[in-house]
Design a protein around this motif. Structure first.
Motif, PDB file in Angstrom:
ATOM      1  N   TYR A 130       3.910   4.802   6.253  1.00 44.61           N
ATOM      2  CA  TYR A 130       3.325   5.378   5.044  1.00 44.61           C
ATOM      3  C   TYR A 130       1.798   5.326   5.052  1.00 44.61           C
ATOM      4  N   ARG A 131       1.225   5.111   6.209  1.00 40.50           N
ATOM      5  CA  ARG A 131      -0.236   5.097   6.301  1.00 40.50           C
ATOM      6  C   ARG A 131      -0.772   6.483   5.960  1.00 40.50           C
ATOM      7  N   LYS A 132      -1.787   6.529   5.158  1.00 43.89           N
ATOM      8  CA  LYS A 132      -2.353   7.812   4.749  1.00 43.89           C
ATOM      9  C   LYS A 132      -2.810   8.584   5.986  1.00 43.89           C
ATOM     10  N   GLY A 133      -2.339   9.790   6.071  1.00 45.73           N
ATOM     11  CA  GLY A 133      -2.739  10.652   7.173  1.00 45.73           C
ATOM     12  C   GLY A 133      -1.896  10.506   8.427  1.00 45.73           C
ATOM     13  N   TYR A 134      -0.933   9.577   8.454  1.00 49.08           N
ATOM     14  CA  TYR A 134      -0.110   9.429   9.652  1.00 49.08           C
ATOM     15  C   TYR A 134       0.887  10.581   9.752  1.00 49.08           C
ATOM     16  N   HIS A 135       0.852  11.261  10.845  1.00 49.47           N
ATOM     17  CA  HIS A 135       1.802  12.311  11.156  1.00 49.47           C
ATOM     18  C   HIS A 135       3.141  11.649  11.491  1.00 49.47           C
ATOM     19  N   PRO A 136       4.284  12.315  11.268  1.00 50.44           N
ATOM     20  CA  PRO A 136       5.583  11.714  11.610  1.00 50.44           C
ATOM     21  C   PRO A 136       5.667  11.231  13.058  1.00 50.44           C
ATOM     22  N   PHE A 137       4.997  11.913  13.991  1.00 50.30           N
ATOM     23  CA  PHE A 137       4.992  11.462  15.387  1.00 50.30           C
ATOM     24  C   PHE A 137       4.399  10.058  15.489  1.00 50.30           C
ATOM     25  N   GLU A 138       3.296   9.823  14.794  1.00 50.28           N
ATOM     26  CA  GLU A 138       2.645   8.506  14.834  1.00 50.28           C
ATOM     27  C   GLU A 138       3.504   7.449  14.141  1.00 50.28           C
ATOM     28  N   ARG A 139       4.175   7.835  13.068  1.00 47.23           N
ATOM     29  CA  ARG A 139       5.089   6.896  12.413  1.00 47.23           C
ATOM     30  C   ARG A 139       6.203   6.488  13.371  1.00 47.23           C
TER      31      ARG A 139
END
Length: 185
Positions: free
Chosen positions: A136-145
């Motif tokens: 849920y980090r602001k700006g994290y794309h689903p790939f990065e999650r």
């Protein structure tokens, strides 16, 4: 699959299970009456009352774990297999330290409950309702999650397998199949 022409089946019974928020004796009887043999239950790792020691080891409050002890014992007694979801809190800043603590707890549980075969690591973290894996980090794309989730897997999977080599480590339940999240993992 053992080969391209052979499928190994460890148990020929139909795999039927259900998620359960309660686990009373009456509910267990209903599960059995339906023919389900797997119950998906959540274990909140922060409820273990963890205490960090100066040497980096972690102690858990066994009084708080007695409820899980009871559920595992009753499930085993009733012939119900448990799929224990190791859930997590929100709002942690040091993700790498939390991954280490989460993996420690996963290994602790797998050793404490050798009769539990299925361990599910998280639930719907791709949907962004938790911060533990960086979902849920602001700006994290689903790939990065997905990459954040994979960082946790690299620690928790071996901790569980070391504690119980017969355990099956399951990918988290997904609220929606985000292909970018999966590619990130």
């Amino acid at each position: 699959f053992r080969s391209s022409r052979e499928l190994w089946v460890y148990d020929a019974r139909t795999e039927t299970g259900m998620g359960m928020h309660g686990f009373s004796n009456e509910q267990i009887e209903m599960v059995k009456a339906l023919g389900a043999r797997i119950a998906r239950r959540t274990v909140y790792w922060w409820m273990g009352g963890r205490t960090l020691n100066p040497d980096g080891s972690i102690d858990y409050d066994t009084t708080r774990l007695k409820g899980i002890d009871d559920q595992v014992a009753r499930a085993k007694e009733q012939g119900i297999e448990l799929d224990l979801i190791i859930a997590h809190p929100n709002g942690w800043e040091n993700r790498h330290e939390i991954h280490r603590q989460y993996a420690h707890f996963a290994g602790f549980l797998a050793k404490r409950y050798p009769s539990v075969r299925y361990w599910e690591l998280g639930n719907e973290v791709e949907s962004g309702w938790t911060d533990l894996f960086g979902a849920y980090r602001k700006g994290y794309h689903p790939f990065e999650r997905g990459r954040c989730y994979a960082q946790m897997l690299k620690l928790a999977y071996p901790a569980i397998k070391e504690a119980n080599p017969r355990a099956w480590v399951l990918f988290q339940g997904m609220g929606y199949p985000d292909p970018d999240f999966i590619r990130g993992v």
